[in-house]
Write a protein that holds these residues in place. Structure first.
Motif, PDB file in Angstrom:
ATOM      1  N   GLY D  31     -36.735  21.104 -12.493  1.00 45.67           N
ATOM      2  CA  GLY D  31     -35.845  20.348 -11.607  1.00 45.67           C
ATOM      3  C   GLY D  31     -34.576  19.933 -12.326  1.00 45.67           C
ATOM      4  N   ILE D  32     -34.745  19.417 -13.533  1.00 44.92           N
ATOM      5  CA  ILE D  32     -33.570  18.964 -14.286  1.00 44.92           C
ATOM      6  C   ILE D  32     -32.646  20.134 -14.585  1.00 44.92           C
ATOM      7  N   THR D  33     -33.232  21.241 -15.017  1.00 46.46           N
ATOM      8  CA  THR D  33     -32.359  22.355 -15.399  1.00 46.46           C
ATOM      9  C   THR D  33     -31.645  22.928 -14.176  1.00 46.46           C
ATOM     10  N   ILE D  34     -32.351  22.983 -13.049  1.00 49.44           N
ATOM     11  CA  ILE D  34     -31.669  23.564 -11.890  1.00 49.44           C
ATOM     12  C   ILE D  34     -30.593  22.618 -11.375  1.00 49.44           C
ATOM     13  N   LYS D  35     -30.820  21.323 -11.593  1.00 47.23           N
ATOM     14  CA  LYS D  35     -29.774  20.371 -11.216  1.00 47.23           C
ATOM     15  C   LYS D  35     -28.513  20.651 -12.049  1.00 47.23           C
ATOM     16  N   HIS D  36     -28.723  20.882 -13.317  1.00 44.55           N
ATOM     17  CA  HIS D  36     -27.569  21.184 -14.164  1.00 44.55           C
ATOM     18  C   HIS D  36     -26.932  22.502 -13.805  1.00 44.55           C
ATOM     19  N   PHE D  37     -27.765  23.420 -13.295  1.00 45.80           N
ATOM     20  CA  PHE D  37     -27.250  24.729 -12.919  1.00 45.80           C
ATOM     21  C   PHE D  37     -26.109  24.590 -11.916  1.00 45.80           C
ATOM     22  N   PHE D  38     -26.261  23.630 -11.005  1.00 43.71           N
ATOM     23  CA  PHE D  38     -25.251  23.491  -9.965  1.00 43.71           C
ATOM     24  C   PHE D  38     -24.231  22.404 -10.266  1.00 43.71           C
ATOM     25  N   GLN D  39     -24.318  21.837 -11.471  1.00 46.55           N
ATOM     26  CA  GLN D  39     -23.373  20.772 -11.783  1.00 46.55           C
ATOM     27  C   GLN D  39     -22.021  21.323 -12.205  1.00 46.55           C
ATOM     28  N   LYS D  40     -21.047  20.431 -12.169  1.00 45.43           N
ATOM     29  CA  LYS D  40     -19.722  20.816 -12.629  1.00 45.43           C
ATOM     30  C   LYS D  40     -19.772  20.998 -14.133  1.00 45.43           C
ATOM     31  N   LYS D  41     -19.064  22.010 -14.607  1.00 45.63           N
ATOM     32  CA  LYS D  41     -19.138  22.315 -16.036  1.00 45.63           C
ATOM     33  C   LYS D  41     -18.009  21.622 -16.787  1.00 45.63           C
ATOM     34  N   PRO D  42     -18.342  20.999 -17.880  1.00 46.77           N
ATOM     35  CA  PRO D  42     -17.284  20.336 -18.653  1.00 46.77           C
ATOM     36  C   PRO D  42     -16.534  21.286 -19.591  1.00 46.77           C
ATOM     37  N   THR D  43     -16.818  22.574 -19.493  1.00 44.21           N
ATOM     38  CA  THR D  43     -16.211  23.521 -20.421  1.00 44.21           C
ATOM     39  C   THR D  43     -14.693  23.543 -20.285  1.00 44.21           C
ATOM     40  N   ILE D  44     -14.045  23.745 -21.399  1.00 46.23           N
ATOM     41  CA  ILE D  44     -12.594  23.921 -21.401  1.00 46.23           C
ATOM     42  C   ILE D  44     -12.316  25.346 -21.847  1.00 46.23           C
ATOM     43  N   GLU D  45     -11.504  26.036 -21.067  1.00 41.01           N
ATOM     44  CA  GLU D  45     -11.169  27.414 -21.439  1.00 41.01           C
ATOM     45  C   GLU D  45     -10.162  27.345 -22.569  1.00 41.01           C
ATOM     46  N   TYR D  46     -10.649  27.402 -23.795  1.00 42.11           N
ATOM     47  CA  TYR D  46      -9.843  26.900 -24.894  1.00 42.11           C
ATOM     48  C   TYR D  46      -8.435  27.451 -25.074  1.00 42.11           C
TER      49      TYR D  46
ATOM     50  N   LYS E  40     -25.510  34.119 -18.444  1.00 40.72           N
ATOM     51  CA  LYS E  40     -24.889  33.297 -17.408  1.00 40.72           C
ATOM     52  C   LYS E  40     -25.824  32.168 -17.000  1.00 40.72           C
ATOM     53  N   VAL E  41     -27.095  32.527 -16.778  1.00 39.97           N
ATOM     54  CA  VAL E  41     -28.051  31.511 -16.335  1.00 39.97           C
ATOM     55  C   VAL E  41     -28.202  30.446 -17.419  1.00 39.97           C
ATOM     56  N   ALA E  42     -28.351  30.913 -18.656  1.00 43.87           N
ATOM     57  CA  ALA E  42     -28.471  29.964 -19.754  1.00 43.87           C
ATOM     58  C   ALA E  42     -27.262  29.045 -19.768  1.00 43.87           C
ATOM     59  N   ALA E  43     -26.092  29.639 -19.616  1.00 43.21           N
ATOM     60  CA  ALA E  43     -24.870  28.855 -19.670  1.00 43.21           C
ATOM     61  C   ALA E  43     -24.830  27.845 -18.540  1.00 43.21           C
ATOM     62  N   TYR E  44     -25.145  28.296 -17.333  1.00 41.45           N
ATOM     63  CA  TYR E  44     -25.041  27.378 -16.202  1.00 41.45           C
ATOM     64  C   TYR E  44     -26.072  26.269 -16.303  1.00 41.45           C
ATOM     65  N   ILE E  45     -27.262  26.624 -16.787  1.00 40.57           N
ATOM     66  CA  ILE E  45     -28.281  25.585 -16.956  1.00 40.57           C
ATOM     67  C   ILE E  45     -27.830  24.588 -18.005  1.00 40.57           C
ATOM     68  N   GLN E  46     -27.104  25.076 -18.987  1.00 33.22           N
ATOM     69  CA  GLN E  46     -26.703  24.198 -20.079  1.00 33.22           C
ATOM     70  C   GLN E  46     -25.294  23.645 -19.902  1.00 33.22           C
ATOM     71  N   ASP E  47     -24.817  23.610 -18.702  1.00 42.23           N
ATOM     72  CA  ASP E  47     -23.483  23.076 -18.418  1.00 42.23           C
ATOM     73  C   ASP E  47     -22.385  23.853 -19.138  1.00 42.23           C
ATOM     74  N   ARG E  48     -22.569  25.128 -19.265  1.00 41.33           N
ATOM     75  CA  ARG E  48     -21.509  25.932 -19.863  1.00 41.33           C
ATOM     76  C   ARG E  48     -21.075  26.959 -18.831  1.00 41.33           C
ATOM     77  N   ARG E  49     -20.177  27.843 -19.218  1.00 35.96           N
ATOM     78  CA  ARG E  49     -19.746  28.855 -18.259  1.00 35.96           C
ATOM     79  C   ARG E  49     -20.237  30.248 -18.616  1.00 35.96           C
ATOM     80  N   GLY E  50     -20.587  30.461 -19.863  1.00 35.62           N
ATOM     81  CA  GLY E  50     -21.091  31.764 -20.235  1.00 35.62           C
ATOM     82  C   GLY E  50     -19.981  32.775 -20.381  1.00 35.62           C
TER      83      GLY E  50
END
Lengths: 411, 165, 178, 181, 391
Positions: D31-46, E40-50
């Protein structure tokens, strides 16, 4: 083949004492210096019977940088940059510890506000340190995602460092006699967001992911247990000692930097196994947050540095206008202000335990002798004993939960 | 339990063998000799009220001007129950750098003694494995001694474009 | 001799498989490295399984692979890896051993030949052969009908063997006899 | 061993049968991981997108000029002394007539070199400089180098370009304090 | 010669060859994109973009990876057994590719009056075939790990061998329950028995659980990735491998995932069946005519099959990035003391339910009874007061 089916019951504390018959053929396994689980550079030479470890021996010193020797030539304020590089996961604690040692020698009293800011930064550093240790324990057992969830929070802590001192890892934060700059509004906002908002949520999630997860619990419960007495004999301090049930915490026993003002508990474990170490660190993060909240709420007004123009650099605009300030500026930067002779031992509660600075001054501009009591270096000795009789998977988990930082190990 | 009590107790027990009592920043400091150091440590560790059961630190120091006792070994003990620290020093002559090991009392002394040996060349008799720990084993001198000073930062006869002057 | 090209395709298959089987068998006994031996043996098992398929015994073929190649040989390999027998032992060079081995092999071979020649020569009845011969259902029916008692006895034998193995392997903690 | 009255035992109660079946923690974990799956990503396209590093970030060194384009550095050597890594070296020279538009003070650094292999970006040089000449830029990193010969930064790389002046909100910490008030 | 040609034309050889090639291509394609999806899945699960640089959303990443793998230095350690070192990854790849041969990906196409099954080969021991091939999969790992002449590799190989053997047993037993219910070894028949929404998962929830766990173990996926667990054994059996040989190992893992998802879909989720398929087919036949309608309906069925497979692969990844891994002895305990008894209990319950005549109800009642029994046994066990974990 039946050796493969051993660790028959490693969850048995008796496994440590299981006799090993010497007629079997042992293999030697070099764990490190560059093994993915060593997180730094140090080597464990393990003698193995199948997958069971018979004995181990460590080789350290791969990144020895002779800090103690270098420190004998450096003026006091430059040694801060050396302390950065010891436990690089929580360098502000090292910085502050060093400043406090020198202040003790010089007899400088730091104003309350600076002390509170120091407490905030040190506790942030402690959180960052524990985040690394616990999440890497997750990685070492194969669960990668939790690691990245909490690492986002560590990233936020690093952003606060950036705001405070301009660097992320090797912070060189604070100065002898106070802080180099006050908490900016942005920094306060960021810290507040961290401790009131984001970190509690993420940490709760992290705990939900791991604390009662049977796979994880089975991996770490009763792995590498150590009794309180044995831990004390091995010089354990910090979370590793508290996991063994001894509530020794320098912040409480010898409060420094106004730690006596704060209400917090000392989490202690039960039998000093990896699960206890994990839980103690987790719990300490909550306690640290508690301390930071109290410090923020009661942050006193006033100067953020001691009014000691012999040791603390004068403001830049004074340097241009004021002859005296210019002279002090030059003298401080040149390191020409002699410290009084004497010997000081000052300890702070570092990320891994009691971080001690033993400073002998002969009255010169640099320490005559400076010795760092590095907690990792001291408790890492116990590793072969802790991993005797367990399988290689356990050995890695134990190493990971001890949080041995190579920089601190080797100085 | 005050420093005064400890000092008095030690003086009654060891007499002339403990001396130079000091109290810099409230930390009781005393000096003893190598014949008595282990017995002193053991006494402090097993003492009913003092209970200095924690060896915080063990390190060395080199004082080349102190003729006859150039090297010092410094023990920091901590009585966790009483929350009192004590510092014990032993000075050794340059010609006879032997001191009994404390590993019999605390296993943690093992690496600390190895480190001290590594940097100062002080020999801990009875140590299970007294070899260098941080430096390479081929090293043939003891780097923390004062006769090996760091280079002067201002010297200019050794200019290397990348690795310093 | 017929034209070799007009033979049915199954013949080629049989020929290739037989060569492969013999190659694997020879390799097994001739290679010096035990790991290689195991791999040759697996080749043999495979080609024998293929023979079973040619004989329309798919179930036997599958079971042969699952049990022998998939489980037993894995265990063999497993043990060999542990023993680290990379260096050839001196025993193999012993002349006495080789002579004994040759004599035993010759004796065994002659016994086999004698008995095979004496074995019954009745022909297989082609008319009784249906597409279901050798299939699971037929096999199951004969195992659980005609040969029920021996089948169950064998199961009990296996159970006993298993229990014995467990007993042998089980030891008090800290105690090792081998 | 009880040393203080603040000790608090951590939770180590036994797992219940339900928890021992692996399933509840697996379910919550998923559940936790799938929640993160759909969360907004904090990544910065460096390389395209850069994060503001804070007003005091210690990056690339710069030797400031004053408003008239004169170098501020007077080659007093304090930065070299303050440098714990001994990365800075300089050669001082007297200003001669006709150079007033180049150098603000009577003495200037003819050679000013920072060895970027040694530099640890501690910021002590900036703090030491009595002329507000050397700064560590908050908006620029020192790029990676692939050749040892690129390592030593001379004045050509360090002195401020008057066309692209380096700006920051506050030049000293005291200025910064005033900004916050 | 003539008989051969005759055989070639009369049999479905050409059609079969075509189908095999298509399945092969799809397998490889899915495996290649699984590597992308994993990241991709790993990235999305981990709050990344992959990966998102190679092509849109990183879609060309597999190509880039393959290119990189091919051009990397192919290194064989000096002390390695050269031929076995090469044989290892080849075997891994080979066995991985073989297993999807008997999986029916769809019902059938009617082409030129002939019915062509969407399946490479239909053999009446399909399950045994899959099982045999899977049991061979371990050879690649073992041989590769042993031939590397590296202790970490050897440990990985040994772990792989014992893990695979142990979990095959439980897997086999959970399949036997399915076989008892369907009475056939042919996967196509098992699938066709699950017509519509009558899937085996409803009859065999416990069997499904056991089978999935074993599938994870057989594919060496977290939480059973002990043979290659990075933080302990560096890379496990493929520590010494580089270049495309390493690529083969990694690729084989994804193909195995694909195959086991396919088999799971067939055994428990009705393969190409989906609820309302009869209605859809009837509508299509009335709209497009008998042949074309049937073929289009088959295509829809294939779609449903692949949806299930892709979800299966996603599930593999989802779990991988959620849970930690077991320790070796815990893995063995779970296999031998947990799954095998459960599988036996499942067998008994299934047999009872079949005999009682009420399959669905019987199985659920039996399972409920089992859970109650276990809970009762658990609650009356001798307990220590204030027990702490593991004490």
């Amino acid at each position: 083949m039946e050796d493969l089916l051993i660790p028959k019951n490693t969850s048995d504390a008796l496994a440590l004492n299981r006799p090993i018959v010497e007629d079997t053929e042992f293999t030697t396994l070099n764990l490190g210096p560059t093994h993915p689980a060593t997180h730094g550079i140090f080597q464990n030479i393990l003698k193995m019977d199948g997958e069971k470890i018979v004995s181990g021996e460590q080789t350290i010193g791969y990144i020895h940088r002779a800090f103690e020797k270098i420190a004998e030539r450096r003026p006091f304020y430059q040694i801060t940059t050396l302390t950065d590089r010891m436990n690089y996961c929580s360098s502000p604690i090292n910085n502050m510890g060093w400043h406090m040692t020198v202040e003790k020698l010089l007899g400088v009293t730091v104003p309350k506000r600076a002390q509170y800011i120091r407490v905030i930064m040190m506790e942030l550093a402690r959180i960052a340190d524990h985040i690394i240790c616990n999440s890497i324990l997750g990685v070492d057992t194969g669960a990668y995602s939790g690691f990245l969830y909490v690492f986002q929070e560590r990233e936020k802590i690093y952003e606060i460092y950036e705001e405070m001192c301009g660097a992320r890892l090797t912070t060189n934060m604070g100065r002898i006699g106070g802080m180099e700059r006050d908490l900016s509004p942005t920094a306060i906002a960021k810290i507040k967001d961290l401790v009131y908002n984001s970190l509690p949520k993420v940490l709760a999630e992290f705990e939900k992911l791991f604390n009662r997860n049977r796979i994880f619990v089975d991996r770490i419960v009763n792995v590498g247990p150590i009794t309180g007495e044995r831990a004390l004999e091995y010089g354990f301090t910090g979370p590793n000692l508290r996991a063994a049930g001894v509530d020794y915490d320098v912040r409480v026993m010898e409060p420094y930097s106004s730690y006596e003002d704060f209400e917090f508990d000392i989490p202690v474990g039960h039998n000093g196994d990896t699960y206890d170490r994990f839980m103690v660190r987790n719990q300490e993060m909550w306690e640290s947050m508690k301390i930071i909240r109290q410090a923020l709420e009661n942050l006193p007004e006033g100067p953020y540095y001691a009014n000691e123009n012999h040791y603390y650099l004068p403001p830049k605009h004074d340097v241009y206008k004021n002859m005296e300030a210019l002279i002090y500026h030059f003298k401080i930067v040149m390191g020409e202000i002699d410290a009084p002779a004497g010997e000081v031992y000052h300890a702070v509660e570092g990320g891994n335990g009691e971080l001690g600075f033993y400073l002998v001054s002969d009255g010169g501009r640099a320490p005559y002798r400076l010795h760092f009591r590095r907690p990792s270096f001291i408790y890492y000795q116990a590793y072969p004993e802790m991993c005797k009789g367990v399988s290689i998977s356990d050995a890695i988990v134990i190493m990971s939960s001890l949080n041995v930082i190579a920089g601190e190990l080797d100085a | 339990m005050t420093n005064q009590q400890i000092a008095e107790d030690l003086v009654t027990k060891y007499g002339e063998n403990v001396h130079s009592f000091e109290e810099p920043w409230g930390l009781l400091t005393l000096t003893t000799n190598r014949q008595n150091i282990i017995s002193l440590l053991e006494y402090l560790k097993k003492h009913e009220t003092f209970r200095f059961n924690f060896l915080t630190d063990l390190t060395g120091i080199h004082l080349p001007e102190n003729t006859g006792s150039e090297f010092g070994v410094i023990y920091h003990l901590h009585s966790l129950e009483n929350n009192v620290r004590i510092r014990i020093k032993v000075f050794l002559s340059q010609d006879d750098l032997h001191i009994p090991t404390a590993t019999t009392l605390w296993p943690t002394a093992n690496w600390m003694e190895r480190e001290t040996y590594d940097f100062f060349g002080i020999l801990f008799d009875g140590h299970p494995k007294l070899i260098r720990i941080l430096n390479i084993e081929e090293m043939d001198y003891f780097p923390m001694r004062k006769e090996y000073p760091l280079e002067d930062a201002t010297r200019e006869d050794k200019i290397d474009a990348l690795f310093g002057r | 001799m017929q034209n070799i090209f007009s033979l049915p395709p199954i013949w080629y298959t049989f020929a290739i498989l037989s060569v492969l089987t013999l190659f694997g068998a020879l390799g097994t006994i001739m290679s010096k490295n035990p790991v290689h031996s195991v791999i040759y043996l697996i080749v043999t098992f495979f080609s024998i399984s293929a023979h079973y398929i040619l004989l329309n015994a798919q179930f036997l073929a599958a079971v042969n692979i699952i049990v022998y190649a998939g489980a037993i040989m894995v265990l063999f390999l497993f043990v060999i890896m542990f023993l680290n027998m990379k260096q050839e032992s001196d025993e193999m060079k012993n002349n006495k051993l080789i002579t004994t081995a040759v004599i035993t092999a010759l004796l065994l071979g002659s016994i086999l030949i004698i008995f095979l020649r004496r074995a019954g020569k009745e022909k297989i009845d082609g008319n009784a052969f249906t597409s279901q011969t050798g299939m699971v259902e037929v096999l199951g029916k004969s195992l659980y009908g005609e040969y029920l008692l021996p089948f169950e006895l064998i199961s009990i034998l296996f159970l006993v063997a298993m229990a014995g193995a467990v007993m042998l392997a089980k030891r008090e903690s800290g105690e090792r006899h081998f | 061993m009880q040393l203080t009255n603040r000790a608090k035992k951590t939770d180590k109660s036994e797992l219940s049968l339900f928890e021992r079946s692996y399933l509840p923690s697996l379910a919550t974990g998923l559940g936790i991981t799938i929640k993160h799956f759909f969360q907004k990503k904090p990544t910065i396209e460096y390389p395209e997108q850069k994060r503001y590093l804070g007003p005091v970030f210690r990056g690339h060194h710069i030797l400031k000029r004053d408003e008239e384009g004169r170098e501020r550095c007077t080659a007093c050597g304090l930065c070299a002394v303050a440098c714990p890594a001994e990365a800075i070296s300089m050669v001082a020279q007297e200003r001669v007539k006709g150079e007033e538009h180049l150098y603000r003070e009577e003495k200037y650094a003819a050679v000013y070199e920072i060895n970027m292999l040694r530099c640890i970006f501690c910021g002590l040089c900036e703090e030491a400089c009595p002329k507000q000449a050397v700064y560590l830029r908050h908006d620029k990193f020192v790029p990676v180098f692939t050749d040892r010969s690129d390592v030593i930064y001379g004045k050509d790389q360090l002195v401020e370009d008057m066309n692209h002046r380096y700006q920051r909100d506050a030049w000293t910490k005291e200025d910064a304090m005033k900004l916050w008030k | 010669m003539s008989s051969f040609v005759q055989w070639l034309t009369e049999s479905m050889f050409l059609w079969k060859a075509l189908i095999i090639i298509v399945i092969f291509a799809i397998t490889l394609g899915i495996a290649a994109y699984s590597t992308w999806a994993e990241r991709k899945v790993a990235a999305y699960i981990q709050d990344r973009r992959g990966p998102n640089r190679a092509g849109w959303g990183g879609l060309l990443q597999p190509l880039a990876d393959a290119g990189k793998m091919f051009f990397k230095e192919d290194f064989i350690p000096a002390q390695a057994d050269k031929w076995l070192f090469i044989l290892g990854p080849c075997l891994s790849m080979f066995t991985a590719l073989m297993s999807s041969a008997v999986v029916p990906f769809g019902n059938s196409f009617i082409i030129g009056g002939k019915e062509v099954f969407v399946q490479a080969i239909e053999i009446n021991i399909g399950i045994l075939y899959v099982f045999g091939v899977v049991s061979l999969g371990v050879y690649g790992v073992m041989i590769g790990g042993w031939a590397s002449n590296n202790k970490f590799s050897l440990l990985g190989a040994i772990r792989a061998a014992s893990q695979n053997i142990s979990y095959e047993l439980a897997m086999g037993m959970s399949i036997i329950a399915i076989l008892m219910m369907s009475g056939t070894l042919s996967i196509r028949e098992i699938v066709s028995q699950q017509h519509g929404g009558n899937w085996n998962i409803f009859y065999q929830p416990l069997g499904f659980l056991i089978f999935t766990v074993c599938a994870f173990a057989e594919c060496n996926r977290t939480p059973f990735d002990l043979p290659e667990c990075e933080t302990e054994l560096v890379g496990g059996y493929h520590t010494e491998y580089s270049s495309m040989k390493l690529g083969f190992y990694l690729f084989a893992e994804y193909i195995n995932m694909f195959a086991s998802s396919a088999v799971t879909a067939c055994l428990f989720f009705g393969g190409y069946n989906y609820p309302g398929m009869d209605f859809v087919e009837a509508q299509l036949i009335s709209a497009l005519g008998a042949n074309v309608g049937h073929n289009v309906a088959t295509l829809v069925g294939i779609g449903s099959m692949f949806t299930k497979i892709l979800f299966g692969i996603f599930f593999f990844m989802w779990v991988r990035w959620t849970v930690p891994r077991f320790r070796y002895d815990q893995l063995m305990n779970l296999g031998w003391k947990g799954l095998i008894p459960l599988a036996v209990a499942n067998l008994v319950i299934t047999a009872g339910a079949i005999l009682s005549g009420y399959k669905l109800v019987g199985i659920w009642v039996g399972l409920a009874l089992m859970v109650v029994l276990i809970s009762v046994g658990w609650s009356i066990r001798p307990k220590k007061k204030n027990a702490i974990l593991g004490a």
